[in-house]
Design a protein around this motif. Sequence first.
Motif, mmCIF file in Angstrom:
data_model
loop_
_atom_site.group_PDB
_atom_site.id
_atom_site.type_symbol
_atom_site.label_atom_id
_atom_site.label_comp_id
_atom_site.label_asym_id
_atom_site.label_seq_id
_atom_site.Cartn_x
_atom_site.Cartn_y
_atom_site.Cartn_z
ATOM 1 N N GLN A 278 -4.507 -1.725 1.160
ATOM 2 C CA GLN A 278 -4.459 -1.538 -0.440
ATOM 3 C C GLN A 278 -3.482 -1.217 -1.199
ATOM 4 O OE1 GLN A 278 -9.340 -2.186 -1.353
ATOM 5 N NE2 GLN A 278 -9.341 -1.454 0.576
ATOM 6 N N VAL A 279 -2.959 -1.867 -2.626
ATOM 7 C CA VAL A 279 -2.384 -1.366 -3.133
ATOM 8 C C VAL A 279 -2.983 -0.561 -4.335
ATOM 9 C CG1 VAL A 279 -0.479 -1.508 -5.071
ATOM 10 C CG2 VAL A 279 -0.718 -3.089 -3.056
ATOM 11 N N PRO A 280 -2.317 0.880 -4.416
ATOM 12 C CA PRO A 280 -3.678 1.439 -5.035
ATOM 13 C C PRO A 280 -3.453 0.817 -6.374
ATOM 14 C CG PRO A 280 -1.901 2.982 -3.838
ATOM 15 C CD PRO A 280 -1.311 2.028 -3.464
ATOM 16 N N CYS B 122 0.938 -1.161 0.133
ATOM 17 C CA CYS B 122 0.249 0.017 0.038
ATOM 18 C C CYS B 122 1.074 1.186 0.436
ATOM 19 C CB CYS B 122 -1.214 -0.042 1.511
ATOM 20 S SG CYS B 122 -0.320 0.074 2.723
ATOM 21 N N LEU B 123 2.069 1.068 0.032
ATOM 22 C CA LEU B 123 3.309 2.101 0.369
ATOM 23 C C LEU B 123 3.761 2.926 -1.137
ATOM 24 C CD1 LEU B 123 4.869 1.583 3.971
ATOM 25 C CD2 LEU B 123 2.736 2.939 3.183
ATOM 26 N N GLY B 124 3.358 1.360 -1.870
ATOM 27 C CA GLY B 124 3.705 2.000 -3.379
ATOM 28 C C GLY B 124 4.699 0.613 -3.741
ATOM 29 N N ALA B 125 4.664 0.688 -5.362
ATOM 30 C CA ALA B 125 5.783 -0.507 -6.344
ATOM 31 C C ALA B 125 6.561 -0.980 -5.828
ATOM 32 C CB ALA B 125 5.014 -0.147 -7.580
ATOM 33 N N ALA C 68 1.396 7.269 8.840
ATOM 34 C CA ALA C 68 0.785 5.874 8.281
ATOM 35 C C ALA C 68 -0.477 6.167 7.826
ATOM 36 C CB ALA C 68 0.460 4.380 8.908
ATOM 37 N N ALA C 69 -0.951 5.910 6.712
ATOM 38 C CA ALA C 69 -1.723 6.108 5.550
ATOM 39 C C ALA C 69 -3.035 5.202 5.993
ATOM 40 C CB ALA C 69 -2.674 6.177 4.591
ATOM 41 N N GLY D 9 -0.321 -7.465 -0.797
ATOM 42 C CA GLY D 9 1.259 -7.139 -1.589
ATOM 43 C C GLY D 9 1.978 -8.026 -1.847
ATOM 44 N N ALA D 10 3.307 -7.691 -2.190
ATOM 45 C CA ALA D 10 4.380 -8.668 -2.198
ATOM 46 C C ALA D 10 5.262 -8.603 -1.452
ATOM 47 C CB ALA D 10 4.696 -9.502 -3.491
#
Length: 405
Positions: free
Chosen positions: A55-57, A19-22, A35-36, A228-229
């Motif tokens: 969730q992953v944006p 959720c913090l990025g790719a 934290a969001a 995520g992963a």
Amino acid sequence: MRPSATADVFVTGIGAVSCLGATADAFWTGLQAAAAPPTPVRGLTERVPDVRAYQVPDADGPADAPDGALGRAARFALSAAREAVGDAGLAAPEIAEAAVVIGTAVGESGGRESGPGQGGDRDGGGAGAVPAAAGPWEPMFSVAAAVGAELSTFGTNISVSNACAASGYALSVAVDMIRRGEADTVLLGGAEGISRVPLAGFSRLGAVDPEACRPFDAGRRGTVFGEGAAVLVLQSARAAAGRPVYGRVLGTAWSCDAHHPTAPDPGGEQLVRVARAALTEAGCGPADVGCVIPHGTGTRQNDVVEYQVLREVLGDRVADTPLFSLKAFIGHTAGAAAAFAAVSAALMARHGRIPANVPLAEPDPQCPVRLPQDGPTPLRQPHVLVNAYAFGGSNFTMVFGGGER
């Protein structure tokens, strides 16, 4: 202890989608920021109002495979694996010979759910995509196989799916493979995509916090899941030679208390046992632990029992040993939780510091752990202790050390 337990196992590459990025860089940057909050789950929150998730944006979600056959968890895992492989600088022959071991609790079950917004796994869409037409049966726990197929690896391929300790057990399997000479390089990770049935089930159990994941906060009301992963490249000393390393996996251990299908054993005997076994294999003691990344789910039982376990394992040092409450940033990523914690430990070792924790509204006096909140804390001792626990009493602990050879 295994005869080969002293062989070095190095981490030479990491990758992450959260959720913090790719990327892993976005993950580390996000851990330095506030934290969001978790967000509503389309197709579920409308009916189960207390459910939220980290969730992953959509903008950071991975592209689908060319044949459109990969589910959400597999796409996250593949994206993180590609980043980890690039970070380690693996050449094509090394990738071809690598083993793949991935832990996941839910696998691709999200793609088999029916109803509005519950088919995004199959068409590259997000949580609101239209369900795909029914087709032939496919296994849910196919994430490791998907990563191996897409990267053209021909080593051993293993999927581990024992609930929220899955990627911890997977890590132990990967370490054993290297120490026994069965592989020189292993792509080790964990992956989850949001699945509505487990989220609704936890709501029915009364184990969901409607606001945020708040481990060790007196006001916590349960856990909040994330997706995520996280993938790490583990290598033997021979394969890692000449490469920059994040550090070493010094010790791993697992146990099963079989106390209850969902509740932790209030005595914590097996949790103490597994932590001490990992420290023994690592050849270190409480004085060498610079940080603990706890399981810390935000449920009332888990957090109190885990504090009691740390007090037993660390003794008087428990009051001075900093904890990093990872789930307060990314939620409980279920089968991927231990892999995310391992990536966090690797980044702490490389940067020599522990990010500030998400501030607690009110610390719980029943679990008075040390959670530094005012800024980064230097990693004064070289080892990070990681815990992961699961339904059914599956327990895992790892000791991660710095990059010295």
